[in-house]
Design an enzyme around this catalytic site. Sequence first.
Site, mmCIF file in Angstrom:
data_model
loop_
_atom_site.group_PDB
_atom_site.id
_atom_site.type_symbol
_atom_site.label_atom_id
_atom_site.label_comp_id
_atom_site.label_asym_id
_atom_site.label_seq_id
_atom_site.Cartn_x
_atom_site.Cartn_y
_atom_site.Cartn_z
ATOM 1 N N CYS A 52 0.753 -1.570 0.736
ATOM 2 C CA CYS A 52 0.108 -0.507 -0.356
ATOM 3 C C CYS A 52 0.868 1.457 -0.122
ATOM 4 C CB CYS A 52 -0.851 -0.401 1.333
ATOM 5 S SG CYS A 52 -1.902 -1.653 1.169
ATOM 6 N N LYS A 110 -8.507 -0.099 10.676
ATOM 7 C CA LYS A 110 -7.961 -1.459 9.132
ATOM 8 C C LYS A 110 -7.670 -2.455 9.623
ATOM 9 C CE LYS A 110 -7.708 -2.522 4.455
ATOM 10 N NZ LYS A 110 -7.048 -1.695 3.319
ATOM 11 N N ARG A 122 -8.696 -8.899 -3.586
ATOM 12 C CA ARG A 122 -7.120 -8.745 -3.641
ATOM 13 C C ARG A 122 -7.381 -9.824 -5.330
ATOM 14 N NH1 ARG A 122 -3.718 -9.553 1.956
ATOM 15 N NH2 ARG A 122 -5.018 -7.466 2.683
ATOM 16 N N ARG A 164 0.234 -7.660 5.089
ATOM 17 C CA ARG A 164 0.087 -5.982 6.014
ATOM 18 C C ARG A 164 0.382 -5.447 7.435
ATOM 19 N NH1 ARG A 164 -1.141 -5.216 0.805
ATOM 20 N NH2 ARG A 164 -3.112 -5.521 -0.723
ATOM 21 N N GLU A 171 -6.722 4.960 17.037
ATOM 22 C CA GLU A 171 -6.317 5.645 15.322
ATOM 23 C C GLU A 171 -7.629 6.023 14.702
ATOM 24 O OE1 GLU A 171 -5.131 4.306 12.539
ATOM 25 O OE2 GLU A 171 -3.618 3.129 12.667
ATOM 26 N N LYS A 228 -13.463 -1.396 9.005
ATOM 27 C CA LYS A 228 -13.760 -2.768 8.438
ATOM 28 C C LYS A 228 -12.449 -3.821 8.526
ATOM 29 C CE LYS A 228 -11.811 -3.297 3.432
ATOM 30 N NZ LYS A 228 -10.403 -2.162 2.279
ATOM 31 N N TYR A 266 -20.740 -5.108 -1.263
ATOM 32 C CA TYR A 266 -21.198 -5.920 -2.201
ATOM 33 C C TYR A 266 -22.398 -6.153 -3.160
ATOM 34 C CZ TYR A 266 -16.080 -5.275 -2.453
ATOM 35 O OH TYR A 266 -14.898 -4.775 -2.158
HETATM 36 C C1 PBG Z 1 -6.688 -1.386 -0.778
HETATM 37 C C2 PBG Z 1 -7.848 -2.332 -0.037
HETATM 38 C C3 PBG Z 1 -8.449 -3.714 -0.099
HETATM 39 C C4 PBG Z 1 -9.577 -3.804 0.679
HETATM 40 C C5 PBG Z 1 -10.299 -2.115 0.180
HETATM 41 N N1 PBG Z 1 -9.295 -1.319 -0.308
HETATM 42 C C6 PBG Z 1 -7.742 -4.535 0.291
HETATM 43 C C7 PBG Z 1 -6.271 -5.023 1.266
HETATM 44 O O1 PBG Z 1 -5.797 -3.904 1.975
HETATM 45 O O2 PBG Z 1 -5.935 -5.650 0.831
HETATM 46 C C8 PBG Z 1 -10.186 -4.847 0.479
HETATM 47 C C9 PBG Z 1 -11.928 -4.656 0.495
HETATM 48 C C10 PBG Z 1 -12.723 -6.038 0.432
HETATM 49 O O3 PBG Z 1 -11.982 -7.491 1.331
HETATM 50 O O4 PBG Z 1 -13.671 -5.496 0.098
HETATM 51 N N2 PBG Z 1 -5.869 -1.135 0.802
HETATM 52 ZN ZN ZN Z 2 -3.648 -0.778 -0.216
#
Ligand code: PBG
Ligand code: ZN
Length: 337
Positions: free
Chosen positions: A130, A195, A205, A217, A233, A248, A313
Amino acid sequence: MFYPTFRARRIRGKEVFRNMVRETALSTNDLIYPMFSAFGKGIRKEISSMPGIYQQSIENIVAEAQEAYELGVPAVILFGIPETKDAVGSDAYAEHGIIQETIRALKKEVPKLAVITDVCMCEYTDHGHCGIIKDGDVDNDETLELLAKEALSHAQAGADMVAPSDMMDGRVMAIREVLDNNGYKHIPVMSYAVKYASGYYGPFREAAESTPQFGDRRSYQMDPANRLEAVREAQMDVEEGADIIMVKPGLPYLDVVREMRNEFNLPVAVYNVSGEYSMIKAAGKMGWIDEERVIMETMMSFKRAGADLILTYHAMEVARLLHKGYEAGRAGRCGCP
Ligand code: PBG
Ligand code: ZN
């Protein structure tokens, strides 16, 4: 409140009473639909692990976004699959990058639909992380400069809101500053404030072609074991000027959604991520669950936990079910005029 003076079932006995005392409502206004924009023409490629979700070229994105808008879904959030990737994610902030072109097309063709952009580098870097890699890890402060550039280029292309998902420290401030200094004071930042480093992102992914090519990550996304850290955070992002704070993934972290609702007075969003979607779709396909019912119950759980907005979704399906007047005892009312 003791039996038999009190009987909890009295108020559940009639549909009309259940409707009168329902504590939580779901509306199409709560929904944000994630979309994957791919380079090229005539592309509409289903994600194998996410039935009903596609990588699409711009004209197909526009068509589906139009449909979402007509269903009452107020906003989409865009992810881009660029033609080429490199070490510094150049396409993320290119004037004619995949997202920038998608924003322009959407604002031209479906102007009233809010376009939110995901601000991150992982879809654009060849290593899939990222941010910028230095000594084998993502360098926080160098990445901030690129994220700010990316957010600015989205605003310049016409984005209505930007949503940083990278988990670098200080990104909200960096983005707020660059937007303010360039005439975009009015553009809100929805921060992926909390997150987690989650296995639930697996199908995404594949959809965004953003799997890290080495390591994982965990040096920037949060440890799933931590709740107090989530408050810290979010506190940082609020102080840096975030307008909406997001949690998330969703379902495995409803306690954290509630924590945000209790702790902060900003709008709270929750991301019902790809793996959560895939699990419902798979179980539905097998006939193991009543898919529509489970989808609506899941949406209601987010609202009950305290979320104002749901990135999902399922947004199109949920909007359709709300319009069909999905049985009130299971869902809410639709938000249309
Ligand atoms: C990118 C990002 C991710 C998601 C949203 N923005 C993937 C990640 O951090 O690997 C995940 C969304 C999903 O799983 O629906 N940073
Ligand atoms: Zn990312």
